[in-house]
Scaffold this active site. Sequence first.
Site, PDB file in Angstrom:
ATOM      1  CE1 TYR A   1     -47.870   2.024  50.751  1.00 22.77           C
ATOM      2  CE2 TYR A   1     -48.893   0.033  51.176  1.00 22.77           C
ATOM      3  CZ  TYR A   1     -49.017   1.362  50.473  1.00 22.77           C
ATOM      4  OH  TYR A   1     -50.010   2.014  50.220  1.00 22.77           O
TER       5      TYR A   1
ATOM      6  CB  SER B   1     -48.594   6.416  50.223  1.00 25.26           C
ATOM      7  OG  SER B   1     -50.110   6.472  49.675  1.00 25.26           O
TER       8      SER B   1
ATOM      9  CG  ASP C   1     -50.533  13.343  46.876  1.00 22.66           C
ATOM     10  OD1 ASP C   1     -51.423  12.593  46.038  1.00 22.66           O
ATOM     11  OD2 ASP C   1     -49.818  12.819  47.395  1.00 22.66           O
TER      12      ASP C   1
ATOM     13  CG  HIS D   1     -49.312   9.652  45.958  1.00 20.57           C
ATOM     14  ND1 HIS D   1     -49.722  10.130  47.034  1.00 20.57           N
ATOM     15  CD2 HIS D   1     -49.473   8.171  45.930  1.00 20.57           C
ATOM     16  CE1 HIS D   1     -49.747   9.150  47.999  1.00 20.57           C
ATOM     17  NE2 HIS D   1     -49.557   8.186  47.339  1.00 20.57           N
TER      18      HIS D   1
END
Length: 717
Positions: A478, A558, A642, A677
Amino acid sequence: MRTACLLTAVVLFAACQNTPKGEPITVSYPTTKKVDTVDTYFGTEVPDPYRWLEDDRSAETEAWVKQQNAATFGYLDKIPFREDLKNRLEKLWNYEKVGSPFKEGDYTYFYKNNGLQNQYVVYRKKENGEAEVFLDPNTFSEDGTTSLMSLSFTKDGSKAGYLISEGGSDWRKAIVLDAETREIVEDTLVDIKFSGISWKGNDGFFYSSYDKPEGSELSAKTDQHKLYYHKLGTPQSEDTVIFGGTPEQKHRYVWGSVSEDEKYLFITASISTSGNKLFMMDLTQENPELVTILDDTDSDTNVIDTEGTKLFLVTDRNAPNKKVVVVDASNPTPDNWKDLIPETENVLTIGTGGGNLFAEYMVDAISKVLQYDYEGNLVREVKLPGVGSASGFGGKKKEKEFYFSFTNYNTPGSLYKYHVETGDYEQYWKPQIDFNPEDYESKQVFYTSKDSTKVPMIITYKKGLELNGKNPTILYGYGGFNINLTPSFSIVNAVWMEQGGVYAVPNLRGGGEYGKKWHLAGTKLQKQNVFDDFIAAAEYLIDNNYTSKQYLAIRGGSNGGLLVGATMTQRPDLMQVALPAVGVMDMLRYHTFTAGAGWAYDYGTSEDDSEMFNYLKGYSPVHNVKEGTEYPATLVTTGDHDDRVVPAHSFKFAAELQEKQAGASPTLIRIETNAGHGAGTPVTKTIEQYADIFGFTLYNMGYDALPNQAVLKEFKD
């Protein structure tokens, strides 16, 4: 297992691979038209040929989505073991899951999923009574895509307000119930976004939202958040703006919360995802004034509890790893703060419950919990059940018992009942799952990144793993927004590891595992550090024979989707498979959609100055797909609803890959319809998604059949 095939390019571009029978899986990509759109940044012209895909309301975009899905599912349908993966996911997923109980009024409430229910059901029971269904989100819509996002009770438990999301959207609706009868007591509130519900007595509640944007509600920019008060029995059109309605109070994110004693309203206001101003109102006053606690956004500071006129705050102001301070409400500005729990070398997360403070520290991403009284005295260290992640240390002030959860990468989460006064706890609930944690192990290693920074990574796999460079491996990352990746169990990862797979998670810079400095080291003009950390993690796994290029997949969602997109365009030679999910792929325009401008603290924007523009353009995935390059097999995933990271990011990236891919590996996009999302995604959709993702990954690593057929044989028998 795979023979080479020729790429053909006429109107359609084809990628092909071999099935077990030697017949190629051929995918024909739909033609994606190009438009003559050019933006100029600081004298530099940047073409944007797929700008038209940003219009999520157009018939052309809708048709493109259908054509891409037809091509993608035409490919996925031919993977020989895809159905086996789906069956195994369903089998392993099908166990009862229970959330931590919590008391409201005369009832104890808890969330439970019987196994394969699309959404968790809220149950309740009185002491020694039978549990009954309080709220069943599976009845909200026929396909399970309407989900329960939050549930909040009045202090006496007599009323409840809950927020729902339809199709995964961040726009919510609010519904109010009489908690005893479960009857709806007034009209539904609409168009609520980035908000919870915080009650003021039994009369009404505070919530936050934006004005409904012009154009598409899924992609149009929203940047003035407002805090409202809704009085029960009145129409939403009469709701009062408490904060955020003036130019002086304009912020992108505004939240309000009422203290447990119902005396104060605390308001946080932010212009980005890091740093906030802090205000308060004394609700015991008839016309309360807005009192400033903190008038700058140089820190993340929040009130965690009150005791009379004492305010207890957690802050990283002059304390990058956070600390707890105390101040009197009569003069609450920072010059009057007094340290209660000082900053340490480890990052602090704080909870309150039973009249105590619970300080959870991350020690190399592993949990350590200390209990303090409200004078700042250490009561005890809580000896956790093992090495991993603990959460949930907190509850109401009057409660002397509460529940916490514990998990790690190979241990399914269990619940424990904690006794505040003694520090004792016992296991309250343990999942009955067809997975034996004793067969697996996790190992934490520290590797060296490009600039010699030491980065931790936890690698989890089946015991007895042979380090021969041939283990299918998912490297997940991430690296942004101060988010911590701590050990937690995942059903989908368990299925991956059953197949002999390795699951590796590095704690990249940009995250919060080592405090504010670690976060800042992966932001703006230092964002490349995050990609370098990820690349170095992949190289460590290869150099130490956990895997090799042919058996390595990289995955992230993301901001992690950006991570995958940037890594695969910078080092396409490093991995066999790339799996970017709901990614931020167009770094020049991300801030023009929905609340994207709030991410500028981490990214900067292309409008800041020429240096920032050139830096962003230098790694923006959409702008760095190069003609004639062999890219890894890529499965881009996104949702058509999203409205956090709009799907146009993924659409444009997939179109660039399909146009410019020079190798034989497929570059596909899987677009989930009526999905957002990720939060609230129905279980059925999640299982289908991961059967496709893992099937695509293993097939493109060269597998004609699942690596561990023994697991499936046992399941079938």
